[in-house]
Write an enzyme that holds these catalytic residues in place. Structure first.
Site, mmCIF file in Angstrom:
data_model
loop_
_atom_site.group_PDB
_atom_site.id
_atom_site.type_symbol
_atom_site.label_atom_id
_atom_site.label_comp_id
_atom_site.label_asym_id
_atom_site.label_seq_id
_atom_site.Cartn_x
_atom_site.Cartn_y
_atom_site.Cartn_z
ATOM 1 N N PHE A 91 -10.910 -0.986 8.731
ATOM 2 C CA PHE A 91 -9.619 -1.540 9.169
ATOM 3 C C PHE A 91 -8.458 -0.559 9.027
ATOM 4 O O PHE A 91 -7.332 -0.879 9.370
ATOM 5 C CB PHE A 91 -9.317 -2.911 8.588
ATOM 6 C CG PHE A 91 -9.472 -3.122 7.094
ATOM 7 C CD1 PHE A 91 -9.052 -2.185 6.170
ATOM 8 C CD2 PHE A 91 -9.990 -4.334 6.629
ATOM 9 C CE1 PHE A 91 -9.163 -2.421 4.809
ATOM 10 C CE2 PHE A 91 -10.110 -4.584 5.261
ATOM 11 C CZ PHE A 91 -9.701 -3.630 4.352
ATOM 12 N N ASP A 138 -15.657 -6.513 9.475
ATOM 13 C CA ASP A 138 -15.779 -6.063 8.077
ATOM 14 C C ASP A 138 -16.534 -4.744 8.069
ATOM 15 O O ASP A 138 -16.936 -4.236 9.126
ATOM 16 C CB ASP A 138 -16.484 -7.123 7.208
ATOM 17 C CG ASP A 138 -16.035 -7.055 5.741
ATOM 18 O OD1 ASP A 138 -16.226 -5.987 5.116
ATOM 19 O OD2 ASP A 138 -15.496 -8.050 5.230
ATOM 20 N N HIS A 198 -3.995 -7.790 -1.057
ATOM 21 C CA HIS A 198 -3.887 -7.602 -2.521
ATOM 22 C C HIS A 198 -4.866 -6.552 -3.058
ATOM 23 O O HIS A 198 -4.756 -6.151 -4.203
ATOM 24 C CB HIS A 198 -4.011 -8.935 -3.273
ATOM 25 C CG HIS A 198 -5.397 -9.492 -3.408
ATOM 26 N ND1 HIS A 198 -5.677 -10.555 -4.231
ATOM 27 C CD2 HIS A 198 -6.573 -9.155 -2.835
ATOM 28 C CE1 HIS A 198 -6.967 -10.838 -4.164
ATOM 29 N NE2 HIS A 198 -7.532 -10.016 -3.325
ATOM 30 N N GLY A 235 -16.745 -2.029 10.957
ATOM 31 C CA GLY A 235 -15.805 -0.921 11.140
ATOM 32 C C GLY A 235 -14.892 -0.762 9.943
ATOM 33 O O GLY A 235 -15.125 -1.337 8.879
HETATM 34 C C1 LIG Z 1 -11.599 -9.240 -1.427
HETATM 35 S S1 LIG Z 1 -12.715 -9.247 -0.096
HETATM 36 C C2 LIG Z 1 -12.088 -10.589 0.879
HETATM 37 C C3 LIG Z 1 -13.094 -11.145 1.823
HETATM 38 C C4 LIG Z 1 -12.651 -12.342 2.660
HETATM 39 N N1 LIG Z 1 -11.485 -12.085 3.468
HETATM 40 C C5 LIG Z 1 -12.417 -13.524 1.758
HETATM 41 O O1 LIG Z 1 -11.289 -13.732 1.311
HETATM 42 O O2 LIG Z 1 -13.384 -14.230 1.456
HETATM 43 C C6 LIG Z 1 -12.231 -7.819 0.797
HETATM 44 C C7 LIG Z 1 -13.045 -7.551 2.040
HETATM 45 O O3 LIG Z 1 -12.532 -6.361 2.655
HETATM 46 C C8 LIG Z 1 -13.633 -5.618 3.146
HETATM 47 N N2 LIG Z 1 -13.237 -4.218 3.283
HETATM 48 C C9 LIG Z 1 -12.929 -3.337 2.293
HETATM 49 N N3 LIG Z 1 -12.593 -2.146 2.802
HETATM 50 C C10 LIG Z 1 -12.688 -2.269 4.160
HETATM 51 C C11 LIG Z 1 -12.449 -1.368 5.239
HETATM 52 N N4 LIG Z 1 -12.028 -0.110 5.033
HETATM 53 N N5 LIG Z 1 -12.625 -1.831 6.489
HETATM 54 C C12 LIG Z 1 -13.057 -3.100 6.714
HETATM 55 N N6 LIG Z 1 -13.285 -4.013 5.722
HETATM 56 C C13 LIG Z 1 -13.094 -3.584 4.456
HETATM 57 C C14 LIG Z 1 -14.704 -5.849 2.120
HETATM 58 O O4 LIG Z 1 -15.991 -5.542 2.594
HETATM 59 C C15 LIG Z 1 -14.520 -7.320 1.771
HETATM 60 O O5 LIG Z 1 -15.298 -8.146 2.573
#
Ligand SMILES: C[S@@+](CC[C@H](N)C(=O)[O-])C[C@H]1O[C@@H](n2cnc3c(N)ncnc32)[C@H](O)[C@@H]1O
Length: 341
Positions: free
Chosen positions: A233, A205, A251, A231
Site C-alpha cells: 500500500f 493486502d 495506527h 501488493g
Molecule cells: C493491524 S492489521 C489490520 C488488518 C485489518 N484491517 C483488520 O483490522 O482486521 C494490518 C494489516 O496491514 C497489512 N499490511 C502491512 N504492511 C502492508 C503493506 N506494505 N502493504 C499492504 N498491506 C500491508 C498486514 O498484512 C495486515 O493485514
C-alpha cells in the site's frame, strides 16, 4: 482473575494481580496452543483424559488447568474434571465472538519479545522488533505461513463485532465497489458485502496474506464477489473504488508513513470517494482509555501510534481527505468517515 478468596485482597495482593498480568496472557495462549481448549470444546473432561489425548503428563497439565480456573477460563467440577466457562469458550476457533487468534498472537514472540523491551522503546521512540526478532514485525510474520495465519485470524477476531455494527451504521448499497486496504482475511469487508448484496469487494493486502484471505472469503460464500489483490500500500496503483475501508492500518505507522498510505489511496480514488477509517481514538482530555494501552503496543511492536481526533483530522487533510464524521461503536473503535472532495 477475581478469585473469591481475593475479593478482600490486601493492597499487596491486589497489586500482584496487576503486575502478574503477563502470566495471564501466557496462560490463555498456552491453553490454545496446547489444544486444551479444543479438547474441552464438547464439554467437561477429566484432566487425565485430556493429558492422555495430548500426550502430556497429567500432573503438569493439571497445574495449567488449575491456573486457567483462576484466570476465569475454566471451571473444575467435580475435582479433577475441567470445563470451559462462557468466557473461556471464546478461545475456541470459529465460534461467534472467537478470540483464539488474538490470544495466540498476543502470547507469541512477535508481540511478547518487543514488549519485554518497553523501556528501550520509550527511551528511543522506536519499535523493538529488530533487536528481538531480527527483522520488522511484518517480515517476521511473513516468513512463516502459520504466523501469518495466526495474526490474520486475530485481526479477524477484532473485526467481527465492529464489522456487524459498521454495516448497520452506514448504507454501503450506494457503492459498486468497496475496497478494504490492508483488509487481512476480509472479515470486515464480509460484513459490509453481506449487508449490501449488489456491492462488490476488493481485498488488498500483502501477497503473503492473500492465501489465508482467499480461504476465509470462500468460507463466507463471497468468492465470486471479492477480488483479492496482493501488493504494497506504499506503492502506486492501489485499486479504484467508491468506498474504502481502512481498519487498524494508520495506527501501525508514524505520521509520514500513514500519510503516504492515505495519499496512495487518494491517487486512485474517484472524486467524492468515501474513506472509512476504523481506529481507537485517543481522548484529548487525558482521560483513561484503552487507546493509551494500544498506543504502547504500536510503539513497541510496529513503531506506530494511536491518535486523537484532531490528529486524525490533520493527517487526513494533509493527504487530501476531508473528515466529515466520527461515529462511536460498541467496541470502543471509532468510525472516521472522510471524503475526497
Ligand atoms: C493491524 S492489521 C489490520 C488488518 C485489518 N484491517 C483488520 O483490522 O482486521 C494490518 C494489516 O496491514 C497489512 N499490511 C502491512 N504492511 C502492508 C503493506 N506494505 N502493504 C499492504 N498491506 C500491508 C498486514 O498484512 C495486515 O493485514
Amino acid at each position: 482473575m477475581d478469585h473469591p478468596s481475593e475479593q478482600t485482597a490486601s493492597p499487596t495482593a491486589q497489586f500482584m494481580q496487576y503486575v502478574s498480568g503477563f502470566w495471564i496472557t501466557q496462560i490463555l495462549g498456552t491453553l490454545v496452543r496446547l489444544e486444551v481448549v479444543e479438547q474441552l470444546a464438547a464439554g467437561a473432561r477429566p484432566c487425565d483424559d485430556v493429558a492422555r489425548a495430548l500426550g502430556l503428563e497429567s500432573q503438569h497439565l493439571h497445574r495449567l488447568l488449575r491456573a486457567g480456573v483462576t484466570a476465569g477460563m475454566l471451571v473444575e467440577a467435580p475435582p479433577g474434571t475441567f470445563a470451559l466457562t462462557s468466557l473461556g469458550g471464546v478461545l475456541r476457533k470459529g465460534v461467534p465472538g472467537s478470540m483464539r487468534g488474538i490470544a495466540l498472537a498476543m502470547s507469541s514472540p512477535g508481540h511478547w519479545l518487543p514488549w519485554g523491551q518497553l523501556a528501550e522503546a520509550i527511551r528511543t521512540g522506536r519499535p523493538r522488533t529488530q533487536e528481538t526478532l531480527g527483522m520488522d514485525f511484518w517480515a517476521w510474520l511473513n516468513r512463516d505461513p502459520s504466523l501469518t495465519e495466526e495474526f490474520a485470524e486475530g485481526m479477524g477476531n477484532l473485526s467481527d463485532e465492529v464489522g456487524q455494527e459498521l454495516a448497520t451504521l452506514h448504507d454501503f448499497s450506494a457503492y459498486t465497489r468497496v475496497a478494504d486496504i490492508g483488509g487481512s482475511q476480509g472479515v470486515l469487508l464480509g460484513h459490509v458485502l453481506k449487508a449490501s448484496p449488489q456491492c462488490r469487494g476488493i481485498l488488498f493486502d500483502q501477497p503473503a496474506v492473500i492465501p489465508s484471505a482467499r480461504a476465509r472469503i470462500q468460507a463466507q460464500g463471497l468468492a465470486d464477489r471479492v477480488e483479492l489483490v496482493g501488493g504494497d500500500f506504499f506503492a502506486p496503483g492501489l485499486p479504484a473504488a467508491e468506498a474504502y475501508l481502512l481498519k487498524f492500518i494508520l495506527h501501525d505507522w508514524d505520521d509520514e508513513a500513514a500519510s503516504r498510505i492515505l495519499r496512495r489511496i487518494h491517487e486512485g480514488a474517484p472524486s467524492g470517494a468515501r474513506l472509512f477509517v476504523l481506529e481507537q481514538v485517543l481522548p484529548d482530555d487525558g482521560s483513561p482509555s484503552f487507546a493509551s494501552l494500544l498506543d504502547l503496543n504500536m510503539l513497541a511492536v510496529v513503531g506506530g501510534k494511536e491518535r486523537t481526533a484532531k490528529e486524525f483530522r490533520a493527517l487526513l487533510a494533509a493527504a487530501g481527505w476531508t473528515l466529515e464524521a466520527i461515529t462511536p461503536s460498541r467496541t470502543g473503535i471509532r468510525v472516521l468517515e472522510a471524503r475526497k472532495p
